[in-house]
Design a protein around this motif. Structure first.
Motif, PDB file in Angstrom:
ATOM      1  N   GLN A 170      -9.625 -30.190 -14.103  1.00 14.35           N
ATOM      2  CA  GLN A 170      -9.727 -31.126 -12.994  1.00 14.35           C
ATOM      3  C   GLN A 170      -9.375 -30.469 -11.663  1.00 14.35           C
ATOM      4  O   GLN A 170      -9.966 -30.788 -10.625  1.00 14.35           O
ATOM      5  CB  GLN A 170      -8.857 -32.354 -13.258  1.00 14.35           C
ATOM      6  N   VAL A 171      -8.437 -29.547 -11.670  1.00 14.56           N
ATOM      7  CA  VAL A 171      -8.127 -28.798 -10.444  1.00 14.56           C
ATOM      8  C   VAL A 171      -9.324 -27.943 -10.046  1.00 14.56           C
ATOM      9  O   VAL A 171      -9.709 -27.880  -8.871  1.00 14.56           O
ATOM     10  CB  VAL A 171      -6.872 -27.925 -10.642  1.00 14.56           C
ATOM     11  N   TRP A 172      -9.935 -27.275 -11.029  1.00 21.76           N
ATOM     12  CA  TRP A 172     -11.081 -26.405 -10.730  1.00 21.76           C
ATOM     13  C   TRP A 172     -12.306 -27.194 -10.283  1.00 21.76           C
ATOM     14  O   TRP A 172     -13.089 -26.706  -9.466  1.00 21.76           O
ATOM     15  CB  TRP A 172     -11.425 -25.562 -11.968  1.00 21.76           C
ATOM     16  N   VAL A 173     -12.494 -28.417 -10.799  1.00 18.98           N
ATOM     17  CA  VAL A 173     -13.624 -29.239 -10.360  1.00 18.98           C
ATOM     18  C   VAL A 173     -13.538 -29.484  -8.860  1.00 18.98           C
ATOM     19  O   VAL A 173     -14.506 -29.301  -8.118  1.00 18.98           O
ATOM     20  CB  VAL A 173     -13.663 -30.581 -11.123  1.00 18.98           C
ATOM     21  N   GLY A 174     -12.358 -29.897  -8.400  1.00 17.68           N
ATOM     22  CA  GLY A 174     -12.179 -30.137  -6.967  1.00 17.68           C
ATOM     23  C   GLY A 174     -12.345 -28.867  -6.156  1.00 17.68           C
ATOM     24  O   GLY A 174     -12.981 -28.876  -5.093  1.00 17.68           O
ATOM     25  N   ALA A 175     -11.790 -27.772  -6.665  1.00 16.46           N
ATOM     26  CA  ALA A 175     -11.878 -26.499  -5.936  1.00 16.46           C
ATOM     27  C   ALA A 175     -13.325 -26.007  -5.855  1.00 16.46           C
ATOM     28  O   ALA A 175     -13.766 -25.518  -4.803  1.00 16.46           O
ATOM     29  CB  ALA A 175     -10.993 -25.450  -6.620  1.00 16.46           C
TER      30      ALA A 175
END
Length: 266
Positions: A170-175
């Motif tokens: 989920q962090v990487w999706v936003g990034a």
């Protein structure tokens, strides 16, 4: 005045997106649990169906001009696609090996882990009020695990792995949406088939493909319909997760999930 109207409209859109994601997330938890208990459909194969249906759904949306694909380098999506596989497989294994209540409560730890990742790896800061909410969340999960009469060690291992991979995902999706300047559909359109290909290679090593218990085994019509329905709902869940993170943040997505935990217990 026009600015105020736009802001109110934007807040309503986000609220509607959160509510939609909450409803489909609850639906897929109970549906997948039903499929595991009553039909015994293999976990990774079900995940593969989810990915394929998600990609087909996006392909149809693209053909209907709902969004325009953007060319993206596969190398920059490799880790995201891999984490997508781990996110869905481990959370499904957690659901398969735990009660729905334990499964949902364990997912609550995703919020503290996301905050920890963003704090230490991305130097983001959070208010004291948000940090204080982590104390009852963490204590609640620990107490539930300690006093759970149906404690399953393997289930808790899968739950812990699911929390870790889900948080990274989920962090990487936003990034990635910010880094590549793409919207939720554009990113998922390229990432879903990559994740499907990865699972397609992995499934034969862990699960039967043909015969009893295999993805192409002699399943009843009702089982196949339930699996297909699960894939359609998974498409809605995946798309709404990307949309929420793209328009808010991973923490907002997980705080929404916490609200959904109470509605999903048995």
């Amino acid at each position: 005045m026009a600015l105020l109207v736009d802001r109110v409209r934007g807040h309503w859109r986000i609220a509607a997106g959160l509510l939609f994601n909450l409803l489909v997330s609850i639906c897929i938890v109970f549906l997948n649990k039903w499929i595991y208990v009553h039909h015994g459909f293999p976990n990774m194969s079900l995940t593969l169906v989810h990915f394929v249906v998600t990609w087909l759904g996006l392909y149809i949306c693209q053909k209907l001009d709902i969004f325009a694909p953007k060319s993206l380098p596969p190398s920059r999506l490799l880790l995201l696609a891999l984490s997508f596989c781990g996110f869905v497989v481990f959370t499904n294994l957690s659901l398969q090996n735990n009660t729905i209540g334990t499964y949902q409560l364990a997912k609550a730890m995703t919020t503290p882990v996301i905050i920890a990742i963003q704090t230490f790896c991305y130097q983001k800061t959070f208010s004291t009020r948000i940090q204080l909410t982590l104390i009852p969340i963490t204590l609640g999960v620990i107490l539930n695990s300690y006093y759970d009469v149906k404690f399953n060690f393997l289930g808790m291992v899968f739950a812990a792995l699911g929390v870790l991979v889900t948080s990274l995902y989920q962090v990487w999706v936003g990034a990635k949406q910010h880094e590549l300047q793409v919207n939720s559909m554009q990113l998922l359109y390229y990432q879903a088939p990559m994740s499907s290909a990865m699972l397609l290679v992995a499934v034969p090593f862990f699960e039967p493909v043909f015969g009893e218990g295999g993805i192409f085994g002699p399943w009843s019509v009702s089982a196949l319909l339930m699996v297909l329905l699960s894939g359609v709902i998974a498409f809605m869940v995946n798309l709404s997760i990307y949309w929420i993170i793209g328009n808010t943040s991973p923490v907002t997505q997980e705080m929404k999930s916490l609200a959904g935990c109470h509605g999903s217990r048995l």
